[in-house]
Design an enzyme around this catalytic site. Structure first.
Site, PDB file in Angstrom:
ATOM      1  N   PHE A 147      -2.251   3.424  -4.989  1.00 46.27           N
ATOM      2  CA  PHE A 147      -3.476   2.695  -5.321  1.00 46.27           C
ATOM      3  C   PHE A 147      -3.087   1.277  -5.710  1.00 46.27           C
ATOM      4  CE2 PHE A 147      -6.979   1.180  -7.866  1.00 46.27           C
ATOM      5  CZ  PHE A 147      -8.085   1.620  -7.149  1.00 46.27           C
ATOM      6  N   ASP A 232       4.292  -2.607  -7.670  1.00 45.93           N
ATOM      7  CA  ASP A 232       2.996  -2.630  -8.340  1.00 45.93           C
ATOM      8  C   ASP A 232       3.175  -1.948  -9.693  1.00 45.93           C
ATOM      9  OD1 ASP A 232       0.493  -1.984  -9.361  1.00 45.93           O
ATOM     10  OD2 ASP A 232      -0.389  -1.557  -7.403  1.00 45.93           O
ATOM     11  N   LYS A 261      -3.856  -4.623 -16.360  1.00 46.97           N
ATOM     12  CA  LYS A 261      -4.214  -3.588 -17.331  1.00 46.97           C
ATOM     13  C   LYS A 261      -3.787  -3.945 -18.755  1.00 46.97           C
ATOM     14  CE  LYS A 261      -4.773   0.466 -14.316  1.00 46.97           C
ATOM     15  NZ  LYS A 261      -6.127   0.854 -14.710  1.00 46.97           N
TER      16      LYS A 261
END
Length: 414
Positions: A147, A232, A261
């Protein structure tokens, strides 16, 4: 139009039903509405208390409303909010320098979300390859069940068809391989590949840590094929696995890394980090952002980074991760028909469903919510634990007790 009528409507109380009435239906939020949080504690509109072990999906690394971060936000809010990228600002320069000093990177690009950071990373990889090897070196290799964001480019790089169906045609020259499969990587990575993209720990894909040999092999293959290795670390970075960034625990250095995040503890900010040589493929005007790196976000992230990037803080994450893993393993052992085990790294852990209960993880998280325990999913078979990094031993014990109550009540009904 009766403007006074509209103004009066806006004064009416909002409830969960308001979401269904006015919001585009791309989310299916819980039945309650949180209104206040402190640390790992959360309260809804009715005053009900919840133990929040979701961390805002690994965002609130320091918990809800940490006083030192609130102070940093308020202090900056009194000085400067936004000046556009026709100017720079002190907080963003301090943050960039802190990230560069602490990592492999020499250059940083700031934006608002993980998807935007990955978009920048993938664009930069293609531009770098074009500059050095020509237009035919443009293929990106990623992993199934990864993702990387919700833009059309990033969601295509993520190997989950459920997020791309109906949005075709998709960006071309993007291929996927099984995660942790070295032979598949060797077969897929050829001279036309500009970048290989991987999460050191897959989040949405089921809380799957990369095998160290796998990441080392990807590094060697990228070197051999003149491709860039992109990590990532949107979810697994910023202390989540017990090191500042997960690559540090693996000893494998990427060419480009993305972070978001927990970087802002809930304030929207993200970063793409890379080397000076690679960064030269971007020039003034070749990429950009309106809000990225604004003083408010950067000031918050500076304080977050300063708090997390301390040996004693990261050591506590390791210890808390071990305690949480032991707690979950104890639950799995006591309910062997329901769970097959626990996997993950640090405070990024997954409790895996077993046998006839596979595909029913959501039912347990719903039962936990009724008990006042908030948990996440990672696919259909994994209950995801990504609590605030400041989770205490007491929180872990409380969470286990509430989980057991939830499982018992759920089993009684099933």
């Amino acid at each position: 139009m009766n403007m006074s009528a509209n103004i009066g409507k806006n004064d009416e109380p909002v409830t969960r039903q308001t979401f269904d009435d006015v919001m585009v239906p791309v989310f299916a939020p819980a039945s309650f509405v949180p209104v206040r949080g402190s640390g790992l504690d959360l309260w809804d509109q009715n005053g009900k208390h919840y133990l929040d072990l979701t961390g805002g999906i690994a965002v609130s690394g320091l918990g809800h409303t940490p006083p030192e971060i609130v102070d940093a936000l308020v202090e900056q809010a009194k000085k400067l909010w936004h000046v556009s990228n026709y100017f720079t600002n002190e907080p963003v320069l301090k943050l960039a320098r802190a990230l560069a000093d602490a990592t492999f990177a020499e250059k940083v690009f700031f934006c608002n979300s993980g998807g935007e950071a990955n978009e920048a990373a993938f664009k930069l990889a293609r531009k770098w390859a074009h500059d050095h090897f020509g237009e035919k070196k443009n293929r990106i290799v990623s992993c199934y069940h990864s993702f990387h964001g919700r833009t059309l480019f990033t969601v295509t790089v993520g190997g989950q068809s459920k997020y791309t169906e109906g949005f075709e045609p998709l960006p071309p020259r993007i291929d996927h391989i099984p995660f942790n499969d070295i032979e598949a990587a060797r077969a897929a990575i050829d001279d036309d590949v500009c970048a290989v993209v991987v999460e050191p720990v897959q989040g949405e894909g089921g809380i799957l840590p990369a095998d160290p040999d796998y990441l080392r092999s990807l590094r060697r293959l990228c070197n051999e094929k003149n491709a860039l290795l992109v990590f990532d670390e949107i979810q697994c970075g910023m202390g989540r696995t017990g090191t500042l960034f997960a690559y540090m625990g693996y000893g494998v250095v990427p060419d480009i890394m993305t972070s978001a995040k927990a970087l802002g503890n809930g304030f929207p900010i993200a970063a793409m980090l890379t080397t000076s040589e690679i960064a030269r493929s971007f020039s003034v005007g070749s990429h950009g952002t309106t809000y990225g790196g604004n003083p408010l976000a950067a000031a918050v992230a500076c304080k977050v980074f300063e708090t997390i990037n301390r040996p004693e803080f990261l050591q506590r994450v390791v210890e808390a991760g071990e305690k949480l893993k032991f707690s979950l393993e104890r639950v799995a052992a006591d309910y062997p028909d329901v769970f097959s085990g626990v996997r993950g790294k640090g405070l990024m852990l997954g409790l895996v469903m077993s046998g006839k209960y596979q595909g029913r993880a959501k039912e347990i998280t719903a039962a936990a919510e009724k008990q006042g325990l908030l948990l996440l999913l990672a696919g259909y078979d994994v209950i995801r634990y990504v609590p605030a990094l400041v989770v205490s031993d007491e929180h872990i014990e409380q969470g286990e007790a509430l989980l057991r109550k939830a499982i018992d009540s759920w089993l009684e009904e099933n």
